[in-house]
Motif scaffolding. Structure first.
Motif, PDB file in Angstrom:
ATOM      1  N   ASP A  41      53.835  10.314   8.287  1.00  0.00           N
ATOM      2  CA  ASP A  41      52.686  10.111   7.395  1.00  0.00           C
ATOM      3  C   ASP A  41      51.820   8.986   7.961  1.00  0.00           C
ATOM      4  N   GLU A  42      50.599   9.303   8.357  1.00  0.00           N
ATOM      5  CA  GLU A  42      49.739   8.331   9.032  1.00  0.00           C
ATOM      6  C   GLU A  42      49.281   7.199   8.126  1.00  0.00           C
ATOM      7  N   SER A  43      49.545   7.303   6.842  1.00  0.00           N
ATOM      8  CA  SER A  43      49.180   6.215   5.929  1.00  0.00           C
ATOM      9  C   SER A  43      50.247   5.129   5.869  1.00  0.00           C
ATOM     10  N   ILE A  44      51.396   5.408   6.477  1.00  0.00           N
ATOM     11  CA  ILE A  44      52.521   4.472   6.393  1.00  0.00           C
ATOM     12  C   ILE A  44      52.612   3.622   7.656  1.00  0.00           C
ATOM     13  N   ILE A  45      52.607   2.310   7.437  1.00  0.00           N
ATOM     14  CA  ILE A  45      52.879   1.353   8.510  1.00  0.00           C
ATOM     15  C   ILE A  45      54.162   0.623   8.120  1.00  0.00           C
ATOM     16  N   LEU A  46      55.159   0.717   8.933  1.00  0.00           N
ATOM     17  CA  LEU A  46      56.434   0.093   8.584  1.00  0.00           C
ATOM     18  C   LEU A  46      56.322  -1.423   8.511  1.00  0.00           C
ATOM     19  N   ASP A  47      56.999  -2.005   7.540  1.00  0.00           N
ATOM     20  CA  ASP A  47      57.099  -3.455   7.433  1.00  0.00           C
ATOM     21  C   ASP A  47      58.048  -3.968   8.527  1.00  0.00           C
ATOM     22  N   PRO A  48      58.057  -5.274   8.738  1.00  0.00           N
ATOM     23  CA  PRO A  48      59.003  -5.821   9.719  1.00  0.00           C
ATOM     24  C   PRO A  48      60.442  -5.510   9.334  1.00  0.00           C
ATOM     25  N   ALA A  49      61.280  -5.353  10.341  1.00  0.00           N
ATOM     26  CA  ALA A  49      62.709  -5.185  10.099  1.00  0.00           C
ATOM     27  C   ALA A  49      63.268  -6.464   9.484  1.00  0.00           C
ATOM     28  N   ILE A  50      64.323  -6.326   8.696  1.00  0.00           N
ATOM     29  CA  ILE A  50      64.963  -7.476   8.069  1.00  0.00           C
ATOM     30  C   ILE A  50      65.865  -8.153   9.089  1.00  0.00           C
ATOM     31  N   SER A  51      65.650  -9.427   9.328  1.00  0.00           N
ATOM     32  CA  SER A  51      66.436 -10.148  10.316  1.00  0.00           C
ATOM     33  C   SER A  51      67.897 -10.244   9.893  1.00  0.00           C
ATOM     34  N   ASN A  52      68.776 -10.126  10.862  1.00  0.00           N
ATOM     35  CA  ASN A  52      70.205 -10.299  10.607  1.00  0.00           C
ATOM     36  C   ASN A  52      70.679 -11.713  10.941  1.00  0.00           C
ATOM     37  N   GLY A  53      69.723 -12.601  11.188  1.00  0.00           N
ATOM     38  CA  GLY A  53      70.055 -13.981  11.511  1.00  0.00           C
ATOM     39  C   GLY A  53      70.213 -14.245  12.995  1.00  0.00           C
ATOM     40  N   ASP A  54      70.140 -13.208  13.803  1.00  0.00           N
ATOM     41  CA  ASP A  54      70.239 -13.362  15.256  1.00  0.00           C
ATOM     42  C   ASP A  54      68.916 -13.904  15.787  1.00  0.00           C
ATOM     43  N   PRO A  55      68.893 -15.117  16.336  1.00  0.00           N
ATOM     44  CA  PRO A  55      67.624 -15.688  16.814  1.00  0.00           C
ATOM     45  C   PRO A  55      67.006 -14.884  17.955  1.00  0.00           C
ATOM     46  N   ARG A  56      67.789 -14.052  18.627  1.00  0.00           N
ATOM     47  CA  ARG A  56      67.239 -13.238  19.709  1.00  0.00           C
ATOM     48  C   ARG A  56      66.239 -12.217  19.187  1.00  0.00           C
ATOM     49  N   PHE A  57      66.363 -11.828  17.908  1.00  0.00           N
ATOM     50  CA  PHE A  57      65.411 -10.880  17.330  1.00  0.00           C
ATOM     51  C   PHE A  57      63.993 -11.425  17.440  1.00  0.00           C
TER      52      PHE A  57
ATOM     53  N   ARG B 144      49.878   8.063  20.554  1.00  0.00           N
ATOM     54  CA  ARG B 144      49.008   9.087  19.983  1.00  0.00           C
ATOM     55  C   ARG B 144      49.767   9.904  18.944  1.00  0.00           C
ATOM     56  N   ALA B 145      49.232   9.954  17.738  1.00  0.00           N
ATOM     57  CA  ALA B 145      49.878  10.713  16.672  1.00  0.00           C
ATOM     58  C   ALA B 145      49.933  12.196  16.997  1.00  0.00           C
ATOM     59  N   SER B 146      48.977  12.691  17.736  1.00  0.00           N
ATOM     60  CA  SER B 146      48.943  14.113  18.081  1.00  0.00           C
ATOM     61  C   SER B 146      50.119  14.509  18.973  1.00  0.00           C
ATOM     62  N   ARG B 147      50.758  13.536  19.576  1.00  0.00           N
ATOM     63  CA  ARG B 147      51.903  13.808  20.448  1.00  0.00           C
ATOM     64  C   ARG B 147      53.234  13.461  19.775  1.00  0.00           C
ATOM     65  N   GLY B 148      53.155  13.146  18.486  1.00  0.00           N
ATOM     66  CA  GLY B 148      54.383  12.872  17.742  1.00  0.00           C
ATOM     67  C   GLY B 148      54.413  11.478  17.170  1.00  0.00           C
ATOM     68  N   ARG B 149      54.013  11.352  15.914  1.00  0.00           N
ATOM     69  CA  ARG B 149      54.021  10.028  15.308  1.00  0.00           C
ATOM     70  C   ARG B 149      55.439   9.506  15.096  1.00  0.00           C
ATOM     71  N   HIS B 150      56.410  10.397  15.100  1.00  0.00           N
ATOM     72  CA  HIS B 150      57.804   9.956  14.961  1.00  0.00           C
ATOM     73  C   HIS B 150      58.231   9.085  16.146  1.00  0.00           C
ATOM     74  N   LEU B 151      57.437   9.130  17.234  1.00  0.00           N
ATOM     75  CA  LEU B 151      57.739   8.315  18.410  1.00  0.00           C
ATOM     76  C   LEU B 151      57.107   6.928  18.344  1.00  0.00           C
ATOM     77  N   PHE B 152      56.369   6.632  17.296  1.00  0.00           N
ATOM     78  CA  PHE B 152      55.668   5.351  17.196  1.00  0.00           C
ATOM     79  C   PHE B 152      56.646   4.184  17.008  1.00  0.00           C
ATOM     80  N   SER B 153      56.093   2.995  17.161  1.00  0.00           N
ATOM     81  CA  SER B 153      56.829   1.755  16.912  1.00  0.00           C
ATOM     82  C   SER B 153      55.837   0.671  16.553  1.00  0.00           C
ATOM     83  N   SER B 154      56.257  -0.247  15.701  1.00  0.00           N
ATOM     84  CA  SER B 154      55.420  -1.397  15.339  1.00  0.00           C
ATOM     85  C   SER B 154      55.889  -2.667  16.032  1.00  0.00           C
TER      86      SER B 154
END
Length: 503
Positions: A313-329, A344-354
């Protein structure tokens, strides 16, 4: 001739530059003349050392990062998208594939070239009575040890990447050359690496120069590095979890225990020796996002509630992941929100990342003198020890090894001494700590030997079509959903997206 390609490859020494061999004329270097001069002989051998290591941190490593879901893209440049797309695609093993020389052809050409040049050194010393005398000092056995090391490690990489390859020695007749399977190639690699250590041990004041003007290893570190490679290659050989059951984990544990205790990361020299894999992987585009964005796998390992695929869904932008306390994150990754760069959404928005990966980032330029090249991390030895203990059923010892690694020492993350917890912790560490820190392929090898790759992912490369056409062998390939579970293609039986991530 049927094996003409290999003969031509073996003659590449003749096209090396005047500067590389320090020969005071503008003609192409003649092999016999080069090997007759001690300084030139050493320069040739050191240049081959350099080729061995740059092959492990070069452009071709990008494709293995894609197959192991370390980064994501819809960018078709150089065929990147082909190796990140879902469902997985079949390897395009065809001379009509303009990117073949970077994909299946890249490691094949690079490591075979190292083997050929090592054979030139070995043949000159062992069969032609050649000596390496510099300022009245005899370096013959030192150079021979270095050549056997280069040859063995290169053979090891071929055995872990391809289903078959050529075993070539100085006395091999190119007209009768046939393929050997990857197990046979691996056994030969172990013999040659072990021989290199034996030869080096007998040399007083032994030195191994990583590249011309670069870091010089003494025998103690050289031996540790050789054991590090024996550990890495031995545990990385299996194509499936079933095959991995047959390994001698006590022997591998012994290699790891004698492996490196400090990172093998020779300082770069601009335009001579640098980590090109990092250079491409960490590049940022105009909006600040990553050219090769961080895959959802990484965020899911840190925050198991995070989706394994990006919402379509192109209206959805994922929020940041919840930190597990690992400073490397926070140190290794940066949230970019809706800044998607080249995705490009036309090539598969499931491949996106924030997210983008920023570990080792150096303002879009890894080709700078003094930067680390990150060829093998000492932490890799700790993870191999932990994995060996896991395979042997000693989960307490596995946790102890993890506690002595960056998992606890940097990340502050504990691990429950149970099978699933230890394996999940290893997936986390290999994917996060070793990414771009220990050369290419390490994540791919780990995931395939635990059946964690997505179904249809290639678990090995075919011999490149460019070679098969010349050798007049049938062209074949691996990968793709239709081949899932067949030889050379992942079944997806333990696909990382379906794992219950308990630590």
């Amino acid at each position: 001739m049927k094996k003409l390609a290999y003969i031509v490859m073996a003659l590449t020494i003749l096209s090396c530059s005047q500067e590389e061999f320090n020969i005071p004329n503008s003609n192409q270097a003649d092999a016999q003349r080069v090997l007759a001069n001690g300084n030139d002989f050493q320069n040739f051998n050191i240049s081959n050392h350099s080729a061995l290591f740059t092959s492990q941190i070069g452009f071709s490593g990008i494709y293995f990062r894609g197959l192991s879901d370390q980064f994501t893209t819809t960018n078709a440049f150089a065929g990147f998208w082909d190796y990140c797309d879902q469902p997985r695609r079949q390897i395009i093993n065809s001379t009509a594939n303009d990117n073949l020389s970077d994909q299946a052809g890249g490691p094949w050409n690079n490591f075979n070239s190292v083997i050929n040049n090592a054979n030139i050194v070995i043949n000159n010393i062992e069969n032609e009575g050649g000596e390496v005398i510099v300022s009245e000092a005899d370096f013959t056995q030192q150079e021979l040890a270095g050549a056997y090391f280069d040859k063995g490690v290169a053979q090891g990489y071929l055995s872990l990447i391809y289903d078959k390859a050529y075993i070539v020695n100085p006395e091999t007749d190119p007209n009768t050359l046939e393929f050997s399977n990857y197990q046979e190639m691996f056994e030969t690699a172990v013999v040659n690496i072990s021989k290199a250590v034996q030869l080096a041990q007998a040399v007083s004041g032994f030195e191994y120069s990583v590249y011309p003007g670069g870091q010089v290893l003494d025998f103690n570190y050289f031996e540790q590095l050789a054991n590090g490679y024996l550990a890495r290659l031995s545990i990385g050989l299996p194509r499936t979890a079933s095959e991995a059951q047959s390994l001698d984990y006590n022997a591998i544990l012994n290699y790891a225990n004698k492996g490196i205790t400090s990172d093998f990361s020779p300082p770069a020299t601009e335009a001579v020796f640098f980590n090109n894999l990092q250079d491409w992987s960490l590049f940022t585009v105009g909006d600040g996002s990553g050219y090769m964005p961080t895959d959802q796998k990484i965020l899911h390992l840190i925050d198991p509630t995070y989706p394994t695929d990006y919402p379509t869904d192109e209206s959805i932008i994922l929020d940041p992941a919840i930190s597990n306390g690992d400073p490397r994150f926070g140190d290794y990754y940066e949230y970019m929100g809706e800044l998607f760069g080249f995705l490009r959404a036309s090539r598969g928005r499931h491949l996106f990342s924030s997210y983008r990966t920023k570990k080792f980032y150096n303002d879009n330029d890894q080709n700078q003198t003094g930067l680390p090249t990150n060829i093998m991390a000492a932490a890799e030895m700790q993870y191999i020890k932990a994995e060996c203990h896991y395979r042997l059923g000693n989960y307490d010892a596995a946790v102890q090894a993890l506690n002595e690694s960056p998992r606890m020492m940097v990340g502050g993350l504990s691990t429950t001494p149970e099978a699933a917890n230890v394996l999940n912790a290893l997936l986390y560490e290999v994917s996060i700590e070793l990414d771009l820190a220990s050369g290419m392929c390490v994540e791919w090898w780990f995931m395939r030997r635990h059946d964690m790759l997505q179904a249809g992912s290639p678990t090995m490369y075919p011999v490149p079509a460019s070679e098969l056409e010349i050798s007049q062998d049938d062209i074949y390939t691996f990968g793709g959903p239709a081949a899932a579970g067949q030889t050379g293609t992942a079944s997806g039986s333990n696909d990382w997206r379906n794992i219950d991530l308990v630590y």
